[in-house]
Scaffold this active site. Structure first.
Site, PDB file in Angstrom:
ATOM      1  N   HIS A 187       2.649 -31.085  27.316  1.00 25.98           N
ATOM      2  CA  HIS A 187       3.849 -31.344  28.613  1.00 25.98           C
ATOM      3  C   HIS A 187       2.929 -30.228  30.612  1.00 25.98           C
ATOM      4  O   HIS A 187       4.201 -30.231  30.864  1.00 25.98           O
ATOM      5  CB  HIS A 187       4.561 -30.303  28.367  1.00 25.98           C
ATOM      6  CG  HIS A 187       5.193 -31.394  26.746  1.00 25.98           C
ATOM      7  ND1 HIS A 187       5.923 -31.612  26.394  1.00 25.98           N
ATOM      8  CD2 HIS A 187       4.471 -30.106  25.140  1.00 25.98           C
ATOM      9  CE1 HIS A 187       6.308 -32.237  24.741  1.00 25.98           C
ATOM     10  NE2 HIS A 187       5.732 -31.415  24.845  1.00 25.98           N
ATOM     11  N   LYS A 228     -17.605  -7.381  46.093  1.00 25.88           N
ATOM     12  CA  LYS A 228     -16.716  -6.248  46.118  1.00 25.88           C
ATOM     13  C   LYS A 228     -17.286  -5.706  47.252  1.00 25.88           C
ATOM     14  O   LYS A 228     -16.694  -5.243  48.505  1.00 25.88           O
ATOM     15  CB  LYS A 228     -17.115  -5.528  44.802  1.00 25.88           C
ATOM     16  CG  LYS A 228     -16.675  -5.584  43.612  1.00 25.88           C
ATOM     17  CD  LYS A 228     -17.962  -4.810  42.839  1.00 25.88           C
ATOM     18  CE  LYS A 228     -17.462  -4.488  41.249  1.00 25.88           C
ATOM     19  NZ  LYS A 228     -18.208  -3.985  40.466  1.00 25.88           N
ATOM     20  N   GLU A 234     -19.111 -16.141  33.553  1.00 25.84           N
ATOM     21  CA  GLU A 234     -19.496 -15.041  34.258  1.00 25.84           C
ATOM     22  C   GLU A 234     -20.798 -14.319  33.183  1.00 25.84           C
ATOM     23  O   GLU A 234     -21.552 -14.061  33.858  1.00 25.84           O
ATOM     24  CB  GLU A 234     -18.960 -13.606  33.713  1.00 25.84           C
ATOM     25  CG  GLU A 234     -19.122 -12.227  34.998  1.00 25.84           C
ATOM     26  CD  GLU A 234     -18.526 -11.135  34.860  1.00 25.84           C
ATOM     27  OE1 GLU A 234     -18.147 -10.555  33.933  1.00 25.84           O
ATOM     28  OE2 GLU A 234     -17.818 -11.271  35.967  1.00 25.84           O
TER      29      GLU A 234
HETATM   30  O1  LIG Z   1     -15.999  -1.938  33.430  1.00 24.63           O
HETATM   31  P1  LIG Z   1     -15.788  -2.401  34.894  1.00 24.63           P
HETATM   32  O2  LIG Z   1     -17.073  -1.258  34.907  1.00 24.63           O
HETATM   33  O3  LIG Z   1     -14.874  -1.491  35.630  1.00 24.63           O
HETATM   34  O4  LIG Z   1     -15.943  -3.408  35.280  1.00 24.63           O
HETATM   35  C1  LIG Z   1     -14.978  -4.636  35.404  1.00 24.63           C
HETATM   36  C2  LIG Z   1     -15.363  -5.942  35.466  1.00 24.63           C
HETATM   37  O5  LIG Z   1     -15.857  -5.517  37.254  1.00 24.63           O
HETATM   38  C3  LIG Z   1     -16.542  -6.457  36.753  1.00 24.63           C
HETATM   39  O6  LIG Z   1     -15.943  -7.971  37.988  1.00 24.63           O
HETATM   40  C4  LIG Z   1     -17.658  -7.370  35.916  1.00 24.63           C
HETATM   41  O7  LIG Z   1     -18.142  -8.219  36.636  1.00 24.63           O
HETATM   42  C5  LIG Z   1     -16.914  -7.547  34.947  1.00 24.63           C
HETATM   43  O8  LIG Z   1     -17.824  -7.878  33.876  1.00 24.63           O
HETATM   44  C6  LIG Z   1     -16.660  -6.234  34.768  1.00 24.63           C
HETATM   45  O9  LIG Z   1     -15.945  -6.174  33.361  1.00 24.63           O
END
Ligand SMILES: O=P(O)(O)OC[C@H]1O[C@H](O)[C@H](O)[C@@H](O)[C@@H]1O
Length: 615
Positions: free
Chosen positions: A423, A528, A394
């Site tokens: 394995h 998202k 990431e």
């Molecule tokens: O901690 P939050 O704001 O819920 O985000 C949870 C995750 O969301 C996204 O996938 C980001 O890319 C991550 O870096 C982050 O850890």
């Protein structure tokens, strides 16, 4: 080669193991240190400069570039010793000798590494090291608050650590306890979070949780209803003595929000007051923070905008869950701080994070041309590769560099544990496509002293594990497969903290070498957004089907008719998938024509005269 100062006899554990194998082998003095846990202060014989080190074992670049690597065992031994990094206080070693970088390469990279060191110094001073989001990058301050650029941040860090420790102590001592549990104390932690709000806590729990922790932790780290049901079912009546920690830096991640709503539903159905057992870890004034405040949850702990999700293990995200399991979080911070200090030297050969970044650049050509296979030969480090997948991929997997050039960068990480993975896929690594380099994580101590047991004369289980690692490393190298070995004495909060810090810094340095921003994640937003569009389309489909179902008789609709009424004819395939998912969960009904093709289906809600449908 310098003499070794402070020679001392092998430790009891080592002597035990050596005795198990018969008489003490005659080892060259220079390698005795490596086998013996460096509890004493010893100095490995190191060449005075990299040039002599490299020249004693350098292979002409064109030979190495063509995939040929040094095979002469004595030259390899010298390369091993000359390049072996040792952190005496941590008992951590880094062996880069099986990565075939040349002296020329090292010299070429020196200026770039010095530039990276300056960038990391600026970062730690509070520079906007995440320019795309206009943020500082401060996870290193978490384990050394004095580094924070101002006293306000320093106090925030120190106070947060204090309240985390106090809260955990109060929970474990039952000063803070659930309102209605026969146990009279909290016995379980249910962590609800995803990505960096789960992977660190999961890795640390697997690595460090004692066999009988004061609170046993489990995770809801996805929006899979079956997975959520499984965790809640496993808790059963212990839901009443479960502390639910909801972790989300943004406070708005859909999967985490869904997990919270599902857990709160379970609490209602059990007649429990969630607010008396809920804890939030999130940024101040986030949706989650406001929800927790308004609903009067048990506690709220802050996350800071200058700590990224994938580097948040040393923040309340990782520290609170770990502390509740009885893990010594201050030792984790010490381990990370000691590693940070080691990673601040500008002498490349003495900087383990720089050596890692150098190896990654050499092995993957600075463009991710080879994958990083992470192979800890220790069960408790199983999740380290999954943790590194987010931290590395990431951070480094970016479309554009800092100058706006399209680079599609990255470094792919996979692996589980050895010797188990031997394995599974080591066959391909040994003989198949050569698109990787391996990172072995070696843990020298097999069992607590005195607990070892010979399963055959002179051999223990741990010897097998040790032999499998060394054998795999040799077998891969014999076929020109390069590897790095990180060695720690044992898996402790301090060594885990050091490993986390080592890779956080290596990612930061490598990102400088390839000129990318390691601290944002624009690509995640695209997924998202697309998910939101699917859900919006589903709502429109249900509205159209509802309308059709209100007619007398019910009007079953074809996919084309649904697409037309939703005004998205081009979305017919997604409409089919949505309808199929609804039907699989009894939320829509599908009748199929004789050909059974998706083209002939009719969709409806409620009862319908099937005979008329295809009359
Ligand atoms: O901690 P939050 O704001 O819920 O985000 C949870 C995750 O969301 C996204 O996938 C980001 O890319 C991550 O870096 C982050 O850890």
């Amino acid at each position: 080669m310098g003499s070794i100062s402070g020679i001392c006899s092998p430790s009891p554990a080592l002597r035990l193991r050596l005795r198990l194998r018969g008489s003490l082998p005659i080892l060259p003095a220079s390698c005795t240190r490596y086998l013996r846990p460096p509890r004493s202060i010893v100095d490995l014989p190191r060449s005075s400069s990299s040039s002599s080190a490299a020249s004693s074992s350098a292979v002409p670049a064109e030979k190495i570039k063509n995939g040929a690597v040094e095979k002469d065992p004595i030259k390899l031994w010298h390369r091993y010793v000359d390049w072996l990094y040792q952190h005496k206080e941590l008992g951590l070693f880094l062996d880069v000798s099986r990565i075939g970088f040349t002296e020329e390469f090292f010299d070429q990279m020196e200026p770039k590494l010095q530039k990276a060191f300056r960038a990391m110094q600026d970062l730690e001073k509070g520079a906007i090291a995440n320019p795309d989001e206009g943020r500082m990058v401060g996870h290193y301050w978490l384990r050394n608050p004095k580094l924070a650029p101002n006293s306000f941040l320093r106090l925030q860090i120190e106070n947060t650590l204090d309240v985390i420790c106090k809260f955990a102590d109060d929970v474990i001592s039952a000063k803070i306890k659930p309102p209605s549990s026969s146990a009279g104390r909290f016995t379980q932690v249910l962590s609800v979070g995803i990505g960096g709000s789960a992977l660190g806590p999961q890795f640390v729990a697997e690595a460090l949780a004692p066999d009988n922790p004061p609170l046993k932790i489990r995770f809801i780290d996805n929006t899979d209803p079956a997975g959520i049901d499984h965790q809640i079912a496993q808790l059963g009546p212990e839901l009443a003595s479960t502390l639910v920690i909801v972790i989300s830096k943004s406070g708005g991640t859909p999967e985490t929000r869904n997990g919270l709503l599902e857990v709160q539903k379970a609490f209602r159905e059990a007649g429990l007051d969630f607010s008396k057992q809920g804890v939030a870890i999130t940024q101040e004034n986030s949706l989650l923070d406001n929800t927790a405040r308004i609903e009067g949850w048990l506690a709220r702990f802050p996350m800071f905008d200058w700590v990224g999700g994938r580097t948040s293990e040393m923040s309340s995200v990782g520290l609170l869950p770990a502390a509740l399991q009885g893990i010594d979080i201050k030792e984790m911070l010490v381990g990370a701080s000691l590693m940070d200090e080691a990673d601040r030297t500008t002498v490349v050969k003495d900087n383990p994070a720089a050596l890692l970044a150098l190896c990654w650049f050499w092995a993957s050509g600075g463009i991710g041309s080879k994958d990083m296979v992470v192979l800890p030969y220790k069960d408790s480090l199983l999740l380290f590769s999954r943790y590194l997948q987010q931290l590395v991929m990431e951070s480094l997997g970016k479309e554009f560099d800092l100058d706006g050039n399209r680079v599609n960068q990255g470094l792919t990480v996979y692996g589980n544990k050895g010797s188990t993975d031997q394995h599974a896929y080591i066959q391909q690594l040994r003989e198949g496509v050569h698109n990787f380099f391996v990172t072995f994580i070696e843990v020298l101590h097999d069992r607590p002293p005195g607990h070892d047991w010979e399963l055959e004369p002179g051999v223990t289980c741990g010897d097998y594990l040790f032999g499998m690692l060394q054998g795999t490393r040799s077998a891969l190298y014999a076929n020109d497969r390069e590897s790095i070995t990180v060695t720690v004495q044992e898996v402790t909060p301090r060594s885990v903290g050091a490993l986390i810090a080592l890779y956080e810094r290596a990612v930061g340095i490598y990102a400088c070498l390839i000129n990318i921003n390691a601290y944002h994640q624009p690509g995640v937003e695209a997924g998202k957004k697309a998910a939101g569009e699917v859900l919006a389309l589903q709502k429109r489909i249900l509205a159209v089907l509802n309308e059709a179902s209100c007619k007398e008789p019910i009007e079953p609709l074809s996919l084309e008719e649904i697409a037309e009424r939703c005004h998205v004819p081009e979305q017919i395939e997604m409409i089919y998938k949505i309808v199929a998912h609804l039907a699989a969960n009894d939320r829509a009904l599908i009748a199929e024509g004789s050909c059974g093709s998706p083209r002939s289906i009719k969709v409806f809600l409620g009862e319908c005269n099937m005979d008329e449908l295809y009359a």
